[in-house]
Enzyme design. Structure first.
Site, PDB file in Angstrom:
ATOM      1  N   SER A 169       0.835  -1.093  -0.046  1.00 56.66           N
ATOM      2  CA  SER A 169       0.112  -0.096  -0.162  1.00 56.66           C
ATOM      3  C   SER A 169       0.850   1.094  -0.136  1.00 56.66           C
ATOM      4  O   SER A 169       1.695   1.612  -1.018  1.00 56.66           O
ATOM      5  CB  SER A 169      -0.985   0.151   1.201  1.00 56.66           C
ATOM      6  OG  SER A 169      -1.672   0.932   1.119  1.00 56.66           O
ATOM      7  N   ASP A 193      -0.405  -3.809  -3.856  1.00 59.62           N
ATOM      8  CA  ASP A 193      -1.488  -3.042  -4.006  1.00 59.62           C
ATOM      9  C   ASP A 193      -1.166  -1.468  -3.747  1.00 59.62           C
ATOM     10  O   ASP A 193      -1.466  -1.116  -2.434  1.00 59.62           O
ATOM     11  CB  ASP A 193      -2.836  -3.463  -3.364  1.00 59.62           C
ATOM     12  CG  ASP A 193      -4.080  -2.830  -4.056  1.00 59.62           C
ATOM     13  OD1 ASP A 193      -4.035  -2.893  -5.362  1.00 59.62           O
ATOM     14  OD2 ASP A 193      -4.909  -2.764  -3.189  1.00 59.62           O
ATOM     15  N   HIS A 264      -8.095  -5.049  -0.946  1.00 58.06           N
ATOM     16  CA  HIS A 264      -6.688  -4.491  -0.695  1.00 58.06           C
ATOM     17  C   HIS A 264      -5.587  -5.125  -0.284  1.00 58.06           C
ATOM     18  O   HIS A 264      -4.388  -5.314  -0.756  1.00 58.06           O
ATOM     19  CB  HIS A 264      -6.781  -3.156   0.272  1.00 58.06           C
ATOM     20  CG  HIS A 264      -5.579  -2.071   0.127  1.00 58.06           C
ATOM     21  ND1 HIS A 264      -5.152  -1.647  -0.834  1.00 58.06           N
ATOM     22  CD2 HIS A 264      -5.089  -1.538   1.202  1.00 58.06           C
ATOM     23  CE1 HIS A 264      -4.056  -0.977  -0.730  1.00 58.06           C
ATOM     24  NE2 HIS A 264      -4.072  -0.814   0.522  1.00 58.06           N
TER      25      HIS A 264
END
Length: 457
Positions: A169, A193, A264
């Protein structure tokens, strides 16, 4: 009196034992396992002013007991860091509630099972917690602190190309800025991601991009919400289109994890599964996900027919040099580990229709099946779709067709010129499995059994 004598004797033995441990040169903190920090709302104001970036080390010598890692660690006689081994650097992302990420240890151990490496975990929980916009303000400072450690490791013999950053992330953009500070000479960056909010329109200097390392890859699983929707690497894997992942809840009334986090975090779980090497997670380059699903992209000619694969293969298995820039590659996955699916291209050709119709196609292997419904129109006679099937083409036992157009204005009888299945990527020596000239009445099930053996196609 007897109890007091025993208490005095126990105290003497405890002091003696402690002195023996200290005399042996092992300090208490050397044998304790280090852990990631966690923080709470009560300390938020104090923690905002300090990042407190720290590092944990795991190797094959201490896979279950992390050691605190700093610039002076290498001079200690108990150091497990091996300067001749590659180094994997794990960088977590935003932590809304200040809790330590539970997946870090699993990812580190998966890396250690796959390769003999140093795994350095970057712990910046304090700077990564609570208000997202303030956390984004911190990420470059975190990258700067990491670069100081990398410089120190270079003085001990580590080479920049031996570092592989794995950023989750927001951690992907932290990793990217470390790469920027080293002018793209870091060996590899894997973005799991990469974060989207506040980065989708950012300049390449401020986010992960292909110039940040010798090879940059990204796995996209939530590009419509928490992840980024644009390519950020040399190769970008878009799983199931990069958005809604199979097995993740679609209802707002589901759990917070199921609705918000599941897509996610799927990138992390798929990557860990790929490291275990159970089955290949291979992508096919294509302009868009819809083009991929419609069977418009069937091979990897742009990579000289070697499709990119998620994992630790050099350059994701791509042999071409230079690597074609910012390629989107697509793949379908299942809902649970090991997440691998075979890409089956289903092609249906029908005779011209007077009315619209609907055909249900089922592929069966053992006790598992894959179902797809084609909605047939009068103006089209050829239909294609790529399906995720649990088994290879040569293991498909049966194909079933059913004319499900039960309404009066639907076509009654269907003549199917051919139904063919093949496995992607297409290889020149593989022929599709086809059945020709099939007549199906409305509501009647048609079935055909294949007689085949894997390896003989």
């Amino acid at each position: 009196m007897l109890w007091e004598d025993k208490a005095v004797l126990f105290s003497i033995l405890l002091v003696y034992s402690s002195s023996q441990v200290l005399a042996s040169g092992e300090r208490q903190e050397d044998v304790e396992c280090a852990e990631l920090n966690s923080t709470r709302w009560q300390g938020y104001r104090q923690q905002r002013s300090k990042l407190e970036v720290q590092y944990l080390l795991l190797t094959r010598k201490n896979p279950d007991c992390a050691q605190r890692f700093d610039q002076d660690y290498l001079s200690k006689p108990t150091s497990y860091f091996n300067t001749s081994c590659p180094t994997k650097v794990i960088v977590h992302g935003y932590r809304a509630l200040g809790r330590k990420p539970s997946w870090v240890t699993d990812l580190a151990q998966a890396l250690l099972r796959a390769q003999d490496v140093n795994v350095v975990v970057v712990d910046w929980i304090y700077g990564a917690s609570f208000a997202y916009n303030l956390v984004v303000e911190n990420y470059k400072e975190v990258a700067l602190q990491i670069s100081v450690l990398i410089n120190r490791l270079q003085t001990h013999g580590c080479k920049l190309e031996s570092f592989h950053f794995i950023g989750v992330s927001l951690g992907a953009h932290v990793s990217g800025f470390v790469g920027t500070l080293f002018e793209g000479k870091i060996g590899r960056i894997t973005g799991l991601d990469p974060a989207g909010p506040m980065f989708k329109g950012a300049d390449t200097y401020d986010r992960l991009d292909p110039t940040d390392a010798l090879f940059v890859e990204a796995i996209h699983t939530d590009s419509d919400y928490l992840g980024i929707s644009i390519p950020v690497g040399h190769v970008d894997f878009f799983l199931n289109g990069g958005m809604d992942q199979t097995g993740c809840a679609r209802s707002r009334f589901a759990t917070m994890y199921g609705y918000v986090i599941c897509d996610h975090m799927r990138a992390v779980h798929v990557y860990m599964s790929a490291l275990n090497g159970t089955c290949p997670l291979m992508g096919i380059p294509c302009f868009s996900y819809e083009d991929f699903l419609q069977g418009s992209c069937v091979d990897c000619e742009v990579y000289k027919r070697r499709c990119p694969t998620i994992g630790l293969q050099e350059n994701s298995g791509i042999a071409t040099s230079p690597i074609p820039g910012q390629q989107k590659v697509f793949l379908l996955t299942t809902s649970s580990s090991p997440f691998c699916a075979h890409h089956i291209l289903l092609r249906l050709e029908v005779s011209p229709l007077d009315k619209s119709a609907e055909v249900e196609v089922t592929l069966l292997t053992w006790n598992e099946e894959t179902v797809h419904r084609f909605r047939l129109q009068t103006a089209t006679t050829v239909y294609q779709r790529v399906l995720a099937h649990p088994a290879a083409l040569c293991q498909i036992d049966t194909i079933r067709l059913k004319n499900t157009g039960a309404r009066l204005y639907r076509q009654g009888d269907l003549h199917i010129k051919s139904v063919c299945i093949s496995e992607l990527p297409l290889l020149r020596h593989e022929e599709p499995l086809c059945v020709n000239n099939i007549d199906i009445r409305r509501g009647v099930l048609w079935s055909h059994d294949f007689v085949q053996v894997c390896g003989t196609l």
